[in-house]
Design a protein around this motif. Structure first.
Motif, PDB file in Angstrom:
ATOM      1  N   LEU A   1      -6.052  17.713  12.630  1.00 38.82           N
ATOM      2  CA  LEU A   1      -4.957  17.131  11.857  1.00 38.82           C
ATOM      3  C   LEU A   1      -5.366  17.076  10.400  1.00 38.82           C
ATOM      4  O   LEU A   1      -6.484  16.680  10.074  1.00 38.82           O
ATOM      5  CB  LEU A   1      -4.631  15.736  12.378  1.00 38.82           C
ATOM      6  N   LYS A   2      -4.434  17.442   9.517  1.00 36.95           N
ATOM      7  CA  LYS A   2      -4.712  17.398   8.086  1.00 36.95           C
ATOM      8  C   LYS A   2      -3.527  16.783   7.357  1.00 36.95           C
ATOM      9  O   LYS A   2      -2.393  17.237   7.495  1.00 36.95           O
ATOM     10  CB  LYS A   2      -4.976  18.794   7.528  1.00 36.95           C
ATOM     11  N   ILE A   3      -3.816  15.731   6.589  1.00 35.19           N
ATOM     12  CA  ILE A   3      -2.850  15.158   5.661  1.00 35.19           C
ATOM     13  C   ILE A   3      -3.233  15.631   4.267  1.00 35.19           C
ATOM     14  O   ILE A   3      -4.384  15.504   3.855  1.00 35.19           O
ATOM     15  CB  ILE A   3      -2.861  13.623   5.716  1.00 35.19           C
ATOM     16  N   SER A   4      -2.286  16.168   3.530  1.00 29.95           N
ATOM     17  CA  SER A   4      -2.566  16.650   2.183  1.00 29.95           C
ATOM     18  C   SER A   4      -1.486  16.174   1.214  1.00 29.95           C
ATOM     19  O   SER A   4      -0.500  15.555   1.603  1.00 29.95           O
ATOM     20  CB  SER A   4      -2.670  18.187   2.167  1.00 29.95           C
ATOM     21  N   LYS A   5      -1.731  16.449  -0.058  1.00 35.33           N
ATOM     22  CA  LYS A   5      -0.840  16.020  -1.133  1.00 35.33           C
ATOM     23  C   LYS A   5      -0.587  14.516  -1.105  1.00 35.33           C
ATOM     24  O   LYS A   5       0.523  14.041  -1.322  1.00 35.33           O
ATOM     25  CB  LYS A   5       0.475  16.804  -1.098  1.00 35.33           C
ATOM     26  N   GLY A   6      -1.650  13.764  -0.795  1.00 32.16           N
ATOM     27  CA  GLY A   6      -1.586  12.317  -0.855  1.00 32.16           C
ATOM     28  C   GLY A   6      -0.805  11.668   0.258  1.00 32.16           C
ATOM     29  O   GLY A   6      -0.548  10.458   0.204  1.00 32.16           O
ATOM     30  N   GLY A   7      -0.424  12.428   1.268  1.00 29.50           N
ATOM     31  CA  GLY A   7       0.348  11.867   2.380  1.00 29.50           C
ATOM     32  C   GLY A   7       1.702  12.506   2.560  1.00 29.50           C
ATOM     33  O   GLY A   7       2.438  12.157   3.474  1.00 29.50           O
ATOM     34  N   ALA A   8       2.041  13.468   1.715  1.00 27.44           N
ATOM     35  CA  ALA A   8       3.355  14.097   1.810  1.00 27.44           C
ATOM     36  C   ALA A   8       3.422  15.189   2.870  1.00 27.44           C
ATOM     37  O   ALA A   8       4.478  15.433   3.444  1.00 27.44           O
ATOM     38  CB  ALA A   8       3.756  14.680   0.455  1.00 27.44           C
TER      39      ALA A   8
ATOM     40  N   ARG B   1      -0.728  24.482  11.084  1.00 19.87           N
ATOM     41  CA  ARG B   1       0.729  24.651  11.050  1.00 19.87           C
ATOM     42  C   ARG B   1       1.366  23.403  10.439  1.00 19.87           C
ATOM     43  O   ARG B   1       1.134  22.290  10.903  1.00 19.87           O
ATOM     44  CB  ARG B   1       1.276  24.867  12.459  1.00 19.87           C
ATOM     45  N   THR B   2       2.164  23.575   9.399  1.00 20.92           N
ATOM     46  CA  THR B   2       2.814  22.449   8.743  1.00 20.92           C
ATOM     47  C   THR B   2       3.903  21.878   9.650  1.00 20.92           C
ATOM     48  O   THR B   2       4.799  22.611  10.091  1.00 20.92           O
ATOM     49  CB  THR B   2       3.436  22.878   7.397  1.00 20.92           C
ATOM     50  N   VAL B   3       3.818  20.586   9.933  1.00 16.30           N
ATOM     51  CA  VAL B   3       4.825  19.928  10.782  1.00 16.30           C
ATOM     52  C   VAL B   3       5.635  18.896  10.006  1.00 16.30           C
ATOM     53  O   VAL B   3       6.721  18.507  10.441  1.00 16.30           O
ATOM     54  CB  VAL B   3       4.164  19.282  12.019  1.00 16.30           C
ATOM     55  N   VAL B   4       5.114  18.438   8.872  1.00 20.37           N
ATOM     56  CA  VAL B   4       5.864  17.546   7.988  1.00 20.37           C
ATOM     57  C   VAL B   4       5.624  18.010   6.563  1.00 20.37           C
ATOM     58  O   VAL B   4       4.482  18.192   6.143  1.00 20.37           O
ATOM     59  CB  VAL B   4       5.416  16.070   8.124  1.00 20.37           C
TER      60      VAL B   4
ATOM     61  N   TRP C   1       0.888  -1.170   0.000  1.00 20.40           N
ATOM     62  CA  TRP C   1       0.000   0.000   0.000  1.00 20.40           C
ATOM     63  C   TRP C   1       0.918   1.210   0.000  1.00 20.40           C
ATOM     64  O   TRP C   1       1.349   1.675   1.053  1.00 20.40           O
ATOM     65  CB  TRP C   1      -0.918  -0.010   1.214  1.00 20.40           C
ATOM     66  N   HIS C   2       1.241   1.731  -1.175  1.00 18.42           N
ATOM     67  CA  HIS C   2       2.316   2.713  -1.262  1.00 18.42           C
ATOM     68  C   HIS C   2       2.029   3.980  -0.480  1.00 18.42           C
ATOM     69  O   HIS C   2       2.950   4.601   0.079  1.00 18.42           O
ATOM     70  CB  HIS C   2       2.646   3.033  -2.722  1.00 18.42           C
ATOM     71  N   SER C   3       0.764   4.382  -0.383  1.00 17.97           N
ATOM     72  CA  SER C   3       0.459   5.629   0.317  1.00 17.97           C
ATOM     73  C   SER C   3       0.782   5.553   1.805  1.00 17.97           C
ATOM     74  O   SER C   3       1.008   6.583   2.442  1.00 17.97           O
ATOM     75  CB  SER C   3      -1.006   6.010   0.111  1.00 17.97           C
ATOM     76  N   ARG C   4       0.811   4.370   2.368  1.00 18.10           N
ATOM     77  CA  ARG C   4       1.164   4.235   3.781  1.00 18.10           C
ATOM     78  C   ARG C   4       2.624   4.587   4.049  1.00 18.10           C
ATOM     79  O   ARG C   4       3.001   4.822   5.204  1.00 18.10           O
ATOM     80  CB  ARG C   4       0.873   2.808   4.263  1.00 18.10           C
ATOM     81  N   PHE C   5       3.436   4.604   3.007  1.00 19.88           N
ATOM     82  CA  PHE C   5       4.845   4.938   3.178  1.00 19.88           C
ATOM     83  C   PHE C   5       5.111   6.421   2.948  1.00 19.88           C
ATOM     84  O   PHE C   5       6.264   6.847   3.003  1.00 19.88           O
ATOM     85  CB  PHE C   5       5.693   4.091   2.223  1.00 19.88           C
ATOM     86  N   ALA C   6       4.073   7.203   2.714  1.00 17.67           N
ATOM     87  CA  ALA C   6       4.238   8.647   2.575  1.00 17.67           C
ATOM     88  C   ALA C   6       4.714   9.237   3.900  1.00 17.67           C
ATOM     89  O   ALA C   6       4.409   8.727   4.987  1.00 17.67           O
ATOM     90  CB  ALA C   6       2.926   9.290   2.139  1.00 17.67           C
ATOM     91  N   ASP C   7       5.446  10.338   3.823  1.00 13.65           N
ATOM     92  CA  ASP C   7       6.146  10.868   4.995  1.00 13.65           C
ATOM     93  C   ASP C   7       5.224  11.307   6.126  1.00 13.65           C
ATOM     94  O   ASP C   7       5.622  11.287   7.292  1.00 13.65           O
ATOM     95  CB  ASP C   7       7.019  12.053   4.574  1.00 13.65           C
ATOM     96  N   ALA C   8       3.996  11.711   5.809  1.00 12.93           N
ATOM     97  CA  ALA C   8       3.111  12.233   6.850  1.00 12.93           C
ATOM     98  C   ALA C   8       2.362  11.142   7.609  1.00 12.93           C
ATOM     99  O   ALA C   8       1.793  11.408   8.672  1.00 12.93           O
ATOM    100  CB  ALA C   8       2.101  13.204   6.240  1.00 12.93           C
ATOM    101  N   VAL C   9       2.346   9.917   7.091  1.00 19.64           N
ATOM    102  CA  VAL C   9       1.442   8.905   7.636  1.00 19.64           C
ATOM    103  C   VAL C   9       1.859   8.440   9.026  1.00 19.64           C
ATOM    104  O   VAL C   9       1.043   8.415   9.964  1.00 19.64           O
ATOM    105  CB  VAL C   9       1.323   7.719   6.662  1.00 19.64           C
ATOM    106  N   ALA C  10       3.100   8.057   9.215  1.00 24.09           N
ATOM    107  CA  ALA C  10       3.537   7.576  10.535  1.00 24.09           C
ATOM    108  C   ALA C  10       3.412   8.656  11.611  1.00 24.09           C
ATOM    109  O   ALA C  10       2.906   8.372  12.715  1.00 24.09           O
ATOM    110  CB  ALA C  10       4.969   7.041  10.461  1.00 24.09           C
ATOM    111  N   PRO C  11       3.830   9.901  11.360  1.00 24.22           N
ATOM    112  CA  PRO C  11       3.621  10.937  12.386  1.00 24.22           C
ATOM    113  C   PRO C  11       2.147  11.182  12.696  1.00 24.22           C
ATOM    114  O   PRO C  11       1.787  11.437  13.856  1.00 24.22           O
ATOM    115  CB  PRO C  11       4.273  12.178  11.764  1.00 24.22           C
TER     116      PRO C  11
END
Length: 307
Positions: free
Chosen positions: A241-248, A255-258, A117-127
């Motif tokens: 909390l907001k994830i945008s750009k597909g998880g990036a 406030r952008t944190v990742v 599931w490639h989107s799970r490896f996006a930088d914002a997902v784990a945080p």
């Protein structure tokens, strides 16, 4: 350490744009072959027949299946019979029932089956997952809208049974949501819009909830032109909390944190290398199950033809 030698099966847009550079940039894996009926890859042995490839190159350690999902079962069965590891591009199969025997065969063969599931490896997902772990969630909203003509030019298979239609990108959103929310969700209702000349939907509206009744609303649409929208919003007692750009990108209360890069496919092959070293499998069917439930519960509406 010897690299795991990989054959890429299916040489389409996603293979060229993502898999090839990801393998090239990841230690521990090496692309040694490609198999496609009508395409080749420069610099590696190329075949038009899967069986011929396995016979000609017994040194292949793993196959990465990037074909349309309806073709994957046969290839995976042959790969396990030949003692190879198997990587499945998302969605992992055309049906849920196809996966269970593959999990069993992987265990019997002591080989890896990795449903990616490639989107799970996006930088914002784990945080995001970590931030929500101890939060009291009030609601979540998913907005996943893109232009099918840009991302799937001339690809008719996505409109055929098993091609998923708008759930091809929508399942990426569901893979993120099910990774970050602390409790599982189930589908309550769905409205699906099918072009009058196609077998899969071009848009969907879905209502989910967890067992505590927390609502999760999702809207998928393949008709958006211009800027694309890939957002997940979660309102909790801790904030928004907001994830945008597909998880990036991850923001908390505006406030952008990742602000990440495109690390999804390198993450897939890094994870695969870890699994294959120990002959372990990683097969989570939750996103595919939710999509299957949408086809079971969804109300169907016919909309204008897609041409």
């Amino acid at each position: 350490m010897t690299s795991i030698r990989i054959a890429l099966v299916g040489v389409g847009k996603i293979a060229r744009d993502q898999h090839v550079p990801a393998i090239a940039g990841q230690e521990g894996v090496e692309l040694v072959a490609a198999c496609s009926r009508n395409a080749t890859l420069e610099g590696v042995a190329s075949f038009t027949d899967f069986d011929e490839m396995l016979r000609a190159m017994p040194e292949i350690d793993a196959v990465s299946l990037c074909t349309p999902p309806t073709a994957r079962l046969d290839y995976a069965l042959k790969a396990f019979a030949a003692g190879k590891h198997v990587i499945l591009e998302k969605p992992p199969a055309a049906t849920l029932a196809e996966i269970e025997p593959l999990v069993r065969l992987a265990a019997e063969a002591k080989r890896t089956l990795f449903a990616t599931w490639h989107s799970r490896f996006a930088d914002a997902v784990a945080p995001a997952r970590d931030w929500l772990a101890n939060a009291r969630i009030e609601r979540a909203t998913v907005t996943w809208k893109e232009d099918v003509r840009h991302w799937h030019p001339g690809q008719d298979w996505i409109w055929e049974p098993g091609g998923l239609g708008v759930f091809d990108p929508g399942i990426n959103a569901l893979s993120i949501v099910t990774a970050i929310l602390p409790r599982p969700i189930h589908l309550k209702a769905a409205d699906l819009e099918f072009p009058s000349n196609r077998a899969t939907p071009i848009a969907a509206r879905l209502s989910f909830a967890d067992l505590a009744g927390v609502p999760v609303e999702a809207e998928f649409d393949w008709r958006q032109t211009g800027p694309q929208t890939w957002d997940v919003d979660v309102v909790a007692d801790k904030g928004h909390l907001k994830i945008s750009k597909g998880g990036a990108v991850l923001s908390i209360d505006g406030r952008t944190v990742v602000e990440g890069r495109d690390n999804e496919y390198p993450g897939i092959y890094r994870r695969f290398a870890e699994l294959a070293r120990d002959n372990r499998s990683d097969v989570d069917l939750t996103p595919l199950t939710l999509v299957a439930d949408a086809f079971m519960l969804g109300r169907r509406a016919s909309v204008e033809a897609f041409v």
